[in-house]
Write a protein that holds these residues in place. Structure first.
Motif, PDB file in Angstrom:
ATOM      1  N   ASN A 172      -1.991   5.024   6.059  1.00  0.00           N
ATOM      2  CA  ASN A 172      -3.307   4.552   5.593  1.00  0.00           C
ATOM      3  C   ASN A 172      -4.146   3.950   6.721  1.00  0.00           C
ATOM      4  O   ASN A 172      -4.992   3.095   6.488  1.00  0.00           O
ATOM      5  CB  ASN A 172      -3.160   3.505   4.470  1.00  0.00           C
ATOM      6  CG  ASN A 172      -2.472   4.093   3.250  1.00  0.00           C
ATOM      7  OD1 ASN A 172      -2.686   5.249   2.910  1.00  0.00           O
ATOM      8  ND2 ASN A 172      -1.635   3.291   2.598  1.00  0.00           N
ATOM      9  N   THR A 231      -3.178   1.900   8.926  1.00  0.00           N
ATOM     10  CA  THR A 231      -2.739   0.541   9.255  1.00  0.00           C
ATOM     11  C   THR A 231      -1.665   0.579  10.328  1.00  0.00           C
ATOM     12  O   THR A 231      -0.713   1.358  10.235  1.00  0.00           O
ATOM     13  CB  THR A 231      -2.187  -0.181   8.011  1.00  0.00           C
ATOM     14  OG1 THR A 231      -3.161  -0.139   6.975  1.00  0.00           O
ATOM     15  CG2 THR A 231      -1.845  -1.629   8.327  1.00  0.00           C
ATOM     16  N   SER A 280      -7.033  -8.536  11.064  1.00  0.00           N
ATOM     17  CA  SER A 280      -7.197  -8.852   9.642  1.00  0.00           C
ATOM     18  C   SER A 280      -8.650  -9.168   9.310  1.00  0.00           C
ATOM     19  O   SER A 280      -9.116  -8.888   8.209  1.00  0.00           O
ATOM     20  CB  SER A 280      -6.284 -10.021   9.238  1.00  0.00           C
ATOM     21  OG  SER A 280      -6.591 -11.195   9.960  1.00  0.00           O
ATOM     22  N   LEU A 302     -10.318  -5.845   8.765  1.00  0.00           N
ATOM     23  CA  LEU A 302      -9.828  -5.249   7.526  1.00  0.00           C
ATOM     24  C   LEU A 302     -10.419  -5.967   6.309  1.00  0.00           C
ATOM     25  O   LEU A 302     -10.781  -5.326   5.319  1.00  0.00           O
ATOM     26  CB  LEU A 302      -8.297  -5.302   7.489  1.00  0.00           C
ATOM     27  CG  LEU A 302      -7.572  -4.370   8.465  1.00  0.00           C
ATOM     28  CD1 LEU A 302      -6.086  -4.707   8.522  1.00  0.00           C
ATOM     29  CD2 LEU A 302      -7.774  -2.908   8.072  1.00  0.00           C
ATOM     30  N   GLU A 351     -13.915  -5.008   5.606  1.00  0.00           N
ATOM     31  CA  GLU A 351     -13.992  -3.676   5.000  1.00  0.00           C
ATOM     32  C   GLU A 351     -13.416  -3.654   3.585  1.00  0.00           C
ATOM     33  O   GLU A 351     -13.348  -2.601   2.944  1.00  0.00           O
ATOM     34  CB  GLU A 351     -13.241  -2.666   5.870  1.00  0.00           C
ATOM     35  CG  GLU A 351     -13.877  -2.443   7.241  1.00  0.00           C
ATOM     36  CD  GLU A 351     -12.999  -1.604   8.161  1.00  0.00           C
ATOM     37  OE1 GLU A 351     -11.995  -1.048   7.660  1.00  0.00           O
ATOM     38  OE2 GLU A 351     -13.311  -1.509   9.362  1.00  0.00           O
ATOM     39  N   GLY A 352     -12.956  -4.827   3.106  1.00  0.00           N
ATOM     40  CA  GLY A 352     -12.418  -4.920   1.758  1.00  0.00           C
ATOM     41  C   GLY A 352     -10.992  -4.443   1.608  1.00  0.00           C
ATOM     42  O   GLY A 352     -10.499  -4.255   0.496  1.00  0.00           O
ATOM     43  N   LYS A 353     -10.284  -4.246   2.740  1.00  0.00           N
ATOM     44  CA  LYS A 353      -8.886  -3.768   2.688  1.00  0.00           C
ATOM     45  C   LYS A 353      -7.941  -4.977   2.670  1.00  0.00           C
ATOM     46  O   LYS A 353      -7.406  -5.391   3.691  1.00  0.00           O
ATOM     47  CB  LYS A 353      -8.593  -2.872   3.897  1.00  0.00           C
ATOM     48  CG  LYS A 353      -9.455  -1.613   3.924  1.00  0.00           C
ATOM     49  CD  LYS A 353      -9.162  -0.782   5.164  1.00  0.00           C
ATOM     50  CE  LYS A 353     -10.011   0.498   5.185  1.00  0.00           C
ATOM     51  NZ  LYS A 353      -9.788   1.298   6.406  1.00  0.00           N
ATOM     52  N   MET A 354      -7.732  -5.536   1.468  1.00  0.00           N
ATOM     53  CA  MET A 354      -6.988  -6.787   1.319  1.00  0.00           C
ATOM     54  C   MET A 354      -5.497  -6.635   1.630  1.00  0.00           C
ATOM     55  O   MET A 354      -4.916  -7.450   2.349  1.00  0.00           O
ATOM     56  CB  MET A 354      -7.161  -7.338  -0.104  1.00  0.00           C
ATOM     57  CG  MET A 354      -8.592  -7.678  -0.450  1.00  0.00           C
ATOM     58  SD  MET A 354      -9.262  -8.942   0.657  1.00  0.00           S
ATOM     59  CE  MET A 354     -11.007  -8.519   0.615  1.00  0.00           C
ATOM     60  N   SER A 355      -4.864  -5.615   1.070  1.00  0.00           N
ATOM     61  CA  SER A 355      -3.422  -5.460   1.269  1.00  0.00           C
ATOM     62  C   SER A 355      -3.090  -5.185   2.735  1.00  0.00           C
ATOM     63  O   SER A 355      -2.114  -5.726   3.275  1.00  0.00           O
ATOM     64  CB  SER A 355      -2.872  -4.335   0.386  1.00  0.00           C
ATOM     65  OG  SER A 355      -3.556  -3.121   0.634  1.00  0.00           O
ATOM     66  N   GLU A 356      -3.915  -4.367   3.379  1.00  0.00           N
ATOM     67  CA  GLU A 356      -3.697  -4.077   4.802  1.00  0.00           C
ATOM     68  C   GLU A 356      -3.899  -5.343   5.652  1.00  0.00           C
ATOM     69  O   GLU A 356      -3.149  -5.595   6.598  1.00  0.00           O
ATOM     70  CB  GLU A 356      -4.651  -2.984   5.287  1.00  0.00           C
ATOM     71  CG  GLU A 356      -4.372  -1.607   4.720  1.00  0.00           C
ATOM     72  CD  GLU A 356      -5.113  -1.359   3.419  1.00  0.00           C
ATOM     73  OE1 GLU A 356      -5.575  -2.337   2.810  1.00  0.00           O
ATOM     74  OE2 GLU A 356      -5.239  -0.185   3.015  1.00  0.00           O
ATOM     75  N   ALA A 357      -4.920  -6.141   5.279  1.00  0.00           N
ATOM     76  CA  ALA A 357      -5.190  -7.385   6.004  1.00  0.00           C
ATOM     77  C   ALA A 357      -4.026  -8.361   5.846  1.00  0.00           C
ATOM     78  O   ALA A 357      -3.621  -9.026   6.805  1.00  0.00           O
ATOM     79  CB  ALA A 357      -6.487  -8.020   5.498  1.00  0.00           C
TER      80      ALA A 357
END
Length: 438
Positions: A188, A190, A266, A269, A272-278
């Motif tokens: 993804n 990450t 983080s 991320l 960009e709204g990518k919470m789980s990746e952050a």
């Protein structure tokens, strides 16, 4: 002003105010390089001026050259832009209750001002005739990497050159391998990047503990009767668990409001709204910080206001729920402090470990002296090419002949700061023109 904006300003004011107070009281500082220097001040081995100058030189360039620029363009602040500056505010404020109040007020105002006027701060420093702030960040550049060296130096001091050299080579190999192969693709888009400095420090610490536990007891109960160096330091942190827990809660709460992030990865991320990746990126960073934060804390009795940085993970996972994030973040910080105590007690069961404490402190100071001197020379040469090295070497040697010399630890930072001020004054009267690269 809306309710949500008011909550954000209250959170950032509390964060800035309390972190400044913790720095002022010598309980916690964010800059890893400053942590071993604080006990030197608390034990009156260096003065307030040296502490303040060193704090400024170590942190200010990073605030202006790293923390704030990374934050610009995103609605989230890189935590370095706040907590490095509160280190400076706390270090410069006087001691006692007066200093606490001054630290708290200025720290809170700075936090609010940063949220409301981020770009204005950068523009203000850009107006200086000779911008030496970017160059000043080089003072602390050798510090992070040099931290990996201190276990080998401590081992050589305690166990001899041969064992110190073996540890040094192992640390160097770890640094090289992790830098080359320490990035893993998790899918993804990450990536998980191990901290080369953190991992090499961990290896050095393992060697240091391994050699220390080989030292056999003489059969007496001297270990039990003597106050342990490690436990004494950790007990100082444990005594301040309430302060630290509240601080951890505030960091988590501010993160849950998307006011701050613990690292540039983080931060991007999150924007960009990518919470789980952050959260994953922040968690990986926390693992890498455990050796550095724990080792410096155990030896110095000074903690980090963000702990091992897992409080950022809490804030990300509890996004939009600052009250719950505060409670869980405070709990995480409390657990960290308790783990420090357990680790110190375990280490204290071995006589070689207890003796190791003083060797570590000495090694840290020696490494910092060299790193800050090199950093000060690099920064000074960047500020005034062809003059910087002359300035630092001259001040270092003349200082040693002074009636009241400044400690060697502070010479590099003070030299860079004074040269930066001097070239600005000379520029205003037409006697200095900055060299433009290119």
């Amino acid at each position: 002003m809306g309710t949500s904006k008011l909550i954000e300003l209250i959170a950032i004011a509390a964060l800035g105010g309390l972190s400044s107070i913790l720095a002022n009281k010598g309980i916690a500082v964010f800059n890893d390089g400053l942590r071993p220097i604080v006990p030197e001040f608390l034990e009156k081995k260096i003065g307030k001026k040296e502490l303040a100058a060193t704090s400024f030189a170590l942190s200010f360039g990073l605030v202006i050259g790293f923390g704030i620029p990374v934050s610009i363009g995103a609605s989230i602040l890189l935590v370095h832009s706040i907590l490095l500056m509160t280190d400076i505010i706390g270090s410069w404020a006087p001691e006692g209750k007066k200093g606490m109040i001054i630290s708290g007020v200025i720290g809170a105002v700075y936090g609010v001002g940063l949220v409301l006027g981020l770009q204005a701060v950068v523009d203000a420093f850009a107006m200086m005739p000779v911008n030496f702030i970017d160059s000043l960040s080089q003072v602390g550049a050798p510090v992070v990497i040099s931290f990996s060296i201190f276990p080998a130096v401590a081992i050589a001091s305690q166990h001899g050159f041969k064992k110190g050299s073996i540890s040094f080579i192992a640390t160097l190999l770890t640094l090289f391998i992790v830098k080359q192969f320490g990035t893993f693709n998790l899918g993804n888009g990450t990536k998980l990047t191990l901290s080369a400095e953190g991992m090499s420090l961990l290896v050095g610490m393992i060697f240091m503990i391994y050699y220390a536990v080989q030292v056999k007891s003489d059969g007496s109960n001297s270990n039990e009767s003597l106050v342990s160096v490690f436990l004494e330091r950790v007990n100082r942190i444990k005594k301040n668990w309430i302060w630290l827990s509240v601080m951890g809660g505030l960091v988590s709460a501010a993160t849950s409001l998307l006011l701050i992030a613990g690292d540039p990865i983080s931060l991007n991320l999150l924007s960009e709204g990518k919470m789980s990746e952050a959260a994953l990126a922040a968690f990986a960073r926390g693992i890498g910080f455990i050796p550095l934060v724990f080792s410096t804390a155990i030896v110095t009795g000074v903690y980090s206001p963000a702990g091992t940085t897992f409080v950022f993970v809490v804030g990300i996972l509890l996004k939009g729920n600052p009250l719950l994030a505060f409670v869980v973040g405070a709990l995480v910080m409390f657990i960290e402090v308790q783990l420090l105590t357990l680790m110190a007690k375990a280490l204290d069961k071995f006589p070689g470990i207890r003796e190791m404490g003083e060797h570590i402190r000495t090694a840290m100071n020696k490494v910092l002296e060299v790193a800050l001197l090199i950093g000060g020379a690099m920064a000074s040469e960047s500020i005034a090419p062809g003059i910087g090295y002359f300035w630092v070497i001259g001040l270092l040697l003349l200082n040693r002949k002074a009636k009241k010399p400044v400690v060697d630890l502070a010479v590099g930072p003070i030299a860079a700061i004074t040269l930066g001020i001097l070239v600005n004054i000379l520029n205003l009267i037409g006697l200095f023109t900055p060299v433009v690269a290119g």
